[in-house]
Design a protein around this motif. Structure first.
Motif, PDB file in Angstrom:
ATOM      1  N   THR A 184      37.670  16.941  15.485  1.00  0.00           N
ATOM      2  CA  THR A 184      37.578  16.609  16.908  1.00  0.00           C
ATOM      3  C   THR A 184      37.523  17.919  17.687  1.00  0.00           C
ATOM      4  N   ALA A 185      36.363  18.212  18.300  1.00  0.00           N
ATOM      5  CA  ALA A 185      36.171  19.488  18.989  1.00  0.00           C
ATOM      6  C   ALA A 185      35.628  19.236  20.386  1.00  0.00           C
ATOM      7  N   TRP A 186      35.965  20.123  21.315  1.00  0.00           N
ATOM      8  CA  TRP A 186      35.493  19.964  22.687  1.00  0.00           C
ATOM      9  C   TRP A 186      35.454  21.330  23.368  1.00  0.00           C
ATOM     10  N   LEU A 187      34.688  21.363  24.481  1.00  0.00           N
ATOM     11  CA  LEU A 187      34.606  22.549  25.330  1.00  0.00           C
ATOM     12  C   LEU A 187      35.538  22.385  26.507  1.00  0.00           C
ATOM     13  N   ASP A 188      36.277  23.416  26.814  1.00  0.00           N
ATOM     14  CA  ASP A 188      37.244  23.401  27.909  1.00  0.00           C
ATOM     15  C   ASP A 188      36.803  24.443  28.935  1.00  0.00           C
ATOM     16  N   GLU A 189      36.388  23.980  30.124  1.00  0.00           N
ATOM     17  CA  GLU A 189      35.829  24.889  31.128  1.00  0.00           C
ATOM     18  C   GLU A 189      36.920  25.491  32.005  1.00  0.00           C
ATOM     19  N   VAL A 190      36.769  26.781  32.288  1.00  0.00           N
ATOM     20  CA  VAL A 190      37.724  27.523  33.101  1.00  0.00           C
ATOM     21  C   VAL A 190      36.937  28.314  34.144  1.00  0.00           C
ATOM     22  N   GLU A 191      37.357  28.245  35.403  1.00  0.00           N
ATOM     23  CA  GLU A 191      36.703  28.980  36.485  1.00  0.00           C
ATOM     24  C   GLU A 191      37.457  30.278  36.769  1.00  0.00           C
ATOM     25  N   VAL A 192      36.720  31.408  36.791  1.00  0.00           N
ATOM     26  CA  VAL A 192      37.300  32.696  37.147  1.00  0.00           C
ATOM     27  C   VAL A 192      36.357  33.389  38.128  1.00  0.00           C
ATOM     28  N   THR A 193      36.846  34.453  38.734  1.00  0.00           N
ATOM     29  CA  THR A 193      36.032  35.240  39.676  1.00  0.00           C
ATOM     30  C   THR A 193      35.901  36.664  39.142  1.00  0.00           C
ATOM     31  N   LEU A 194      34.650  37.111  39.001  1.00  0.00           N
ATOM     32  CA  LEU A 194      34.373  38.441  38.484  1.00  0.00           C
ATOM     33  C   LEU A 194      33.582  39.235  39.510  1.00  0.00           C
ATOM     34  N   VAL A 195      33.674  40.549  39.384  1.00  0.00           N
ATOM     35  CA  VAL A 195      32.869  41.454  40.199  1.00  0.00           C
ATOM     36  C   VAL A 195      32.238  42.470  39.253  1.00  0.00           C
ATOM     37  N   ASP A 196      30.929  42.680  39.375  1.00  0.00           N
ATOM     38  CA  ASP A 196      30.205  43.526  38.439  1.00  0.00           C
ATOM     39  C   ASP A 196      29.812  44.843  39.089  1.00  0.00           C
ATOM     40  N   PRO A 197      29.817  45.937  38.328  1.00  0.00           N
ATOM     41  CA  PRO A 197      29.302  47.201  38.860  1.00  0.00           C
ATOM     42  C   PRO A 197      27.795  47.090  39.137  1.00  0.00           C
ATOM     43  N   VAL A 198      27.365  47.683  40.243  1.00  0.00           N
ATOM     44  CA  VAL A 198      25.934  47.684  40.562  1.00  0.00           C
ATOM     45  C   VAL A 198      25.251  48.902  39.957  1.00  0.00           C
ATOM     46  N   GLU A 199      26.033  49.847  39.500  1.00  0.00           N
ATOM     47  CA  GLU A 199      25.507  51.006  38.780  1.00  0.00           C
ATOM     48  C   GLU A 199      26.582  51.453  37.805  1.00  0.00           C
ATOM     49  N   PRO A 200      26.188  52.180  36.763  1.00  0.00           N
ATOM     50  CA  PRO A 200      27.176  52.558  35.748  1.00  0.00           C
ATOM     51  C   PRO A 200      28.301  53.402  36.329  1.00  0.00           C
ATOM     52  N   PRO A 201      29.565  52.999  36.147  1.00  0.00           N
ATOM     53  CA  PRO A 201      30.686  53.848  36.570  1.00  0.00           C
ATOM     54  C   PRO A 201      30.640  55.191  35.841  1.00  0.00           C
ATOM     55  N   GLU A 202      31.173  56.219  36.488  1.00  0.00           N
ATOM     56  CA  GLU A 202      31.076  57.569  35.946  1.00  0.00           C
ATOM     57  C   GLU A 202      32.454  58.210  35.901  1.00  0.00           C
ATOM     58  N   LEU A 203      32.705  58.935  34.825  1.00  0.00           N
ATOM     59  CA  LEU A 203      33.869  59.805  34.714  1.00  0.00           C
ATOM     60  C   LEU A 203      33.412  61.066  34.010  1.00  0.00           C
ATOM     61  N   ALA A 204      33.593  62.217  34.674  1.00  0.00           N
ATOM     62  CA  ALA A 204      33.137  63.488  34.106  1.00  0.00           C
ATOM     63  C   ALA A 204      34.193  64.548  34.326  1.00  0.00           C
ATOM     64  N   LEU A 205      34.311  65.444  33.346  1.00  0.00           N
ATOM     65  CA  LEU A 205      35.198  66.598  33.431  1.00  0.00           C
ATOM     66  C   LEU A 205      34.369  67.781  33.925  1.00  0.00           C
TER      67      LEU A 205
END
Length: 816
Positions: free
Chosen positions: A419-440
């Motif tokens: 017995t298997a089923w899909l369980d839906e969950v609502e979340v809120t995400l925010v995506d980067p519009v450009e690659p984040p950067e970290l440089a030394l």
């Protein structure tokens, strides 16, 4: 006297008379010899010997002839034949030659497995009775009239006055019938040694008065030597006969107890309707079969006929063999010295080897191990290859590829009959519009080193984390360990008086800094925040609407190796800093570093995303344990694609964990394995989110409120490289951890303790007997190189076998 000479004098049935003066031999007494015709004409000996030999062969090889394994095959509720549904018990048929029991279990298979369990139990009980009767009866007879004789005689008289079956039942239930065979051995030996003790006592008293014992005393034999070398050989033939007859008596009482519902293991309780439960046996044994079929004796006579017939044949066989040997011994002399000959020793060695084999293969453990080893590596890799295929785009959270992966997992469970089923969950995400950067950077603003998102760092939108750009020197803030436990208060600002972070990027160490120190850093003028953590997966989930209206600054979580690279110019390392924090005498200390960094985060607008958990439930067969839930879990989504379009297949992370879960579910259903406890197979969505599908599952009261979490195993990265399995205990008792370690030992797979918590959901579940995270080695994310071709199929298969054996035992055994 040497040790070997002393041992020889003790065991040699003939006294050493070489030091005595030779005398004239008396007139010879003709010896009565046993000839072949005496054996062939001894009907009880031939028939009993044939039956006992056949039973011995069935004990050794009976399970190999069984159509199915009753330890693993569950109950059949209905069968569909020729357009009609039938409910067990089923009558004899080509599929079930001897029919089935009330749960649809094959009677022939249970009889063959029950031969081993029943006869081994009877043999242990008989030998223990014999040993008790021989020792206590011998002591009572040798010291006739003394305290020990009176005590043994009184005990025999008390036991003889008690009803044997009733006393056996009381002792068995007092010692807990669920403990299995040892309880029956103790109970039936406590009440069954009296007759053997009486016989041995009488024989010792009689033989002790014989003149030949005086000869032994004259040559200096001790009482122990006299008993072993002269008394025992005279009663040994009778003891062999008594042993065979006692086997029949023990089988009789096992049958009587079984008919009354008292059998090895005590069985399980199964809910038959809304208000009633029935007790059913789980260990195939003749007495248990009689107990289970008693209610059907009139309407389904074959159910009770076959176990009763097995008892009848076995009891008759042992009694006939004992009677045949008695007649043979009476007809001719019996030379006990033969028992010390090489032929007897070879026969004893073969019987001992067979007994060791029987003992090692007794009970459900060998069946569990055999089932665990049926894992198919090709099926594991088939699942991994599908989940890591380019068509699924890395199964990024909330993507079409993740949805297709969820539907694939659900369809596989359904195809297995779960017995298997899909369980839906609502979340809120925010995506980067450009690659984040970290440089030394160097002193002139040139880039010395750039770091990789997900592998070296990840952005965070928690609390004040958000879009922004910062470039400047780094200030390390280190805290006394007590500060991390201090709750936020109105006095917080005053505690950090003098801390000036204007124009600087602040570095903190997760677990060392107080909660929400990012807010304090922003108030003090920090341009950005670097948080050193072992979890650097991007935190792009909006957990609270309040976070949307707060001021923002770039917050990056960086790996310890990334932090060490930034600290290197000052000769520091994260591990040394943590040790330094333990020695601080002030609440905090700020240290300006030589390093300059540039960090940039640009985020889009928040968007709602639907996650799909995949759940499959296998109901427990034991009504008393069905509310105990064993959870095997793995998250199925992955990093998806990088912002530059690079595909992260996610084969080992975590296609291997899902593949293992699917293969275990397939194997259990294929082999009709039905555990006593309920088992939940869970493929979680959003495994790297701070609020994942697993969090939402636990927050919903309906399903979780019905069950008690008994054991939880999280599967993660099982196809990597490394010397062996790595297991980390998150919570609960050590029972599951000990079971997992023992299972790995039985299968010859190396296992060590340690590892990390890779994903937030892995710390949620509180299994009463333990919550484990299982990996092969301690791998870091391979990202673009995490392809199906790089998965070690042998490691994955061996890991799946260990997990399978652990789950089989945890789900089926009442105690482990």
């Amino acid at each position: 006297m040497s040790l070997l000479r002393a041992l020889g004098r003790l065991l040699n049935p003939r006294a050493d008379l070489s030091r005595l003066r030779r005398t004239r031999p008396p007139d010879e007494v003709p010896e009565r010899r046993v000839r072949l015709r005496h054996v062939l004409l001894n009907f009880p000996l031939l028939v009993g010997g044939f039956v006992v030999l056949a039973l011995f062969l069935l004990v050794l090889f009976g399970p190999l002839l069984a159509p199915e394994n009753p330890y693993l095959h569950g109950r059949r509720v209905l069968e569909y034949r020729e357009g009609t549904f039938y409910r067990p018990p089923f009558p004899p048929s080509p599929e079930h030659p001897l029919g089935t029991d009330e749960l649809g279990r094959d009677t022939l298979s249970m009889l063959l497995y029950g031969t081993r369990n029943t006869l081994v139990a009877a043999a242990f009980i008989t030998m223990t009775r014999l040993a008790l009767g021989l020792i206590l009866g011998g002591l009572a007879g040798w010291y006739e009239g003394r305290l020990i004789d009176r005590a043994v005689t009184a005990a025999v008289q008390v036991l003889a006055s008690l009803p044997m079956v009733l006393v056996a039942m009381i002792v068995i239930f007092a010692l807990d019938i669920r403990r299995g065979l040892p309880v029956f051995i103790v109970a039936l030996c406590v009440i069954g040694w009296g007759e053997i003790g009486q016989y041995v006592r009488a024989e010792f008293i009689r033989i002790k008065k014989e003149p030949f014992l005086d000869s032994g005393r004259v040559i200096g034999l001790t009482p122990l030597q006299l008993a072993v070398r002269h008394v025992l050989p005279n009663i040994l033939p009778a003891l062999i006969v008594i042993t065979l007859l006692e086997m029949g008596a023990v089988l009789m009482i096992l049958g009587e107890l079984g008919f009354l519902g008292v059998y090895i293991g005590g069985g399980i309780s199964i809910q038959v309707d809304d208000f009633a439960r029935r007790q059913y046996f789980t260990v195939p044994e003749w007495g248990a079969m009689m107990a289970g079929s008693r209610a059907w004796a009139r309407s389904r006579p074959w159910m009770i006929l076959y176990p009763a017939l097995a008892f009848f044949i076995a009891v008759t066989g042992f009694n006939l063999l004992g009677e045949g040997l008695r007649r043979l011994i009476e007809r001719g002399s019996f030379n006990t010295g033969v028992l010390l000959g090489w032929r007897s020793l070879v026969a004893a060695g073969l019987i001992s080897a067979a007994s060791v084999y029987v003992i090692l293969t007794l009970g459900p453990a060998p069946s569990y191990r055999h089932l665990a080893q049926q894992i198919r590596a090709e099926d594991l890799m088939r699942h991994v290859q599908f989940l890591a295929s380019p068509d699924l785009e890395g199964r990024g959270v909330g993507t079409e590829g993740a949805r297709r992966a969820a539907e694939y997992i659900r369809d596989e469970f359904v195809s297995y009959g779960l017995t298997a089923w899909l369980d839906e969950v609502e979340v809120t995400l925010v995506d980067p519009v450009e690659p984040p950067e970290l440089a030394l950077l160097d002193g002139e603003g040139g880039v010395v080193r750039t770091f990789t998102r997900i592998a070296d760092f990840g952005e965070s939108v928690e609390r004040h984390g958000g879009s922004g750009e910062a470039e400047g020197p780094v200030t390390l803030v280190l805290f006394h360990p007590s500060e991390a436990r201090r709750p936020p208060s109105l006095e917080t600002y005053a505690r950090y008086r003098g801390l000036d972070l204007r124009g600087r990027v602040v570095m903190l160490i997760a677990g060392n800094a107080p909660f929400d120190f990012e807010t304090e850093a922003m108030i003090r003028g920090a341009e950005g925040v670097l948080i050193v953590s072992t979890d650097v997966y991007p935190r792009d989930q909006i957990l609270s609407e309040e976070d949307l209206g707060r001021p923002e600054l770039p917050v990056l979580r960086i790996a310890p190796e990334t932090a060490d690279a930034i600290l290197a110019a000052d000769g520091l390392q994260v591990a040394d800093l943590l040790a330094e924090a333990e020695e601080l005498e002030v609440p905090w200390v700020a240290r300006d570093l030589s390093a300059w960094v540039r960090m940039r985060v640009a985020l889009g607008l928040p968007r709602p995303v639907a996650l799909l958990n995949v759940l499959a439930l296998l109901d427990g067969a034991d009504a008393a344990l069905a509310d105990d839930l064993v959870v095997v879990s793995a998250h199925y989504d992955g990093p998806g694609r990088g912002l530059d379009g690079t595909l992260y297949p996610g084969a080992n992370e975590n296609g291997t964990g899902v593949a293992t879960m699917l293969e275990i579910a397939r194997l259990w259903q294929e082999q009709s394995f039905q555990p006593r406890r309920s088992v939940l197979f869970a493929a979680w969505a959003g495994g790297d989110l701070q609020y994942s599908g697993a969090h939402a599952f636990l927050d919903r009261p309906g399903f979780v409120g019905v069950y008690r979490f008994s054991a939880v195993i999280h599967l993660d990265r099982l196809g990597g490289e490394g010397p062996g399995l790595v297991v980390r205990q998150v919570s609960g008792l050590n029972k599951l951890l000990d079971l997992f370690t023992a299972s790995a030992g039985r299968l010859g797979v190396p296992v060590g303790q340690g590892g990390r918590v890779f994903h937030p959901y892995q710390e949620l579940f509180q299994g009463r007997n333990g919550t484990l995270i299982v990996t092969w080695g301690d791998p870091d994310p391979a990202l673009a190189e995490d392809t199906a071709e790089r998965v070690n199929a042998d490691h994955l298969s061996r890991a799946a076998q260990v997990v399978n054996l652990t789950l089989i035992t945890a789900a089926h055994e009442p105690r482990y």
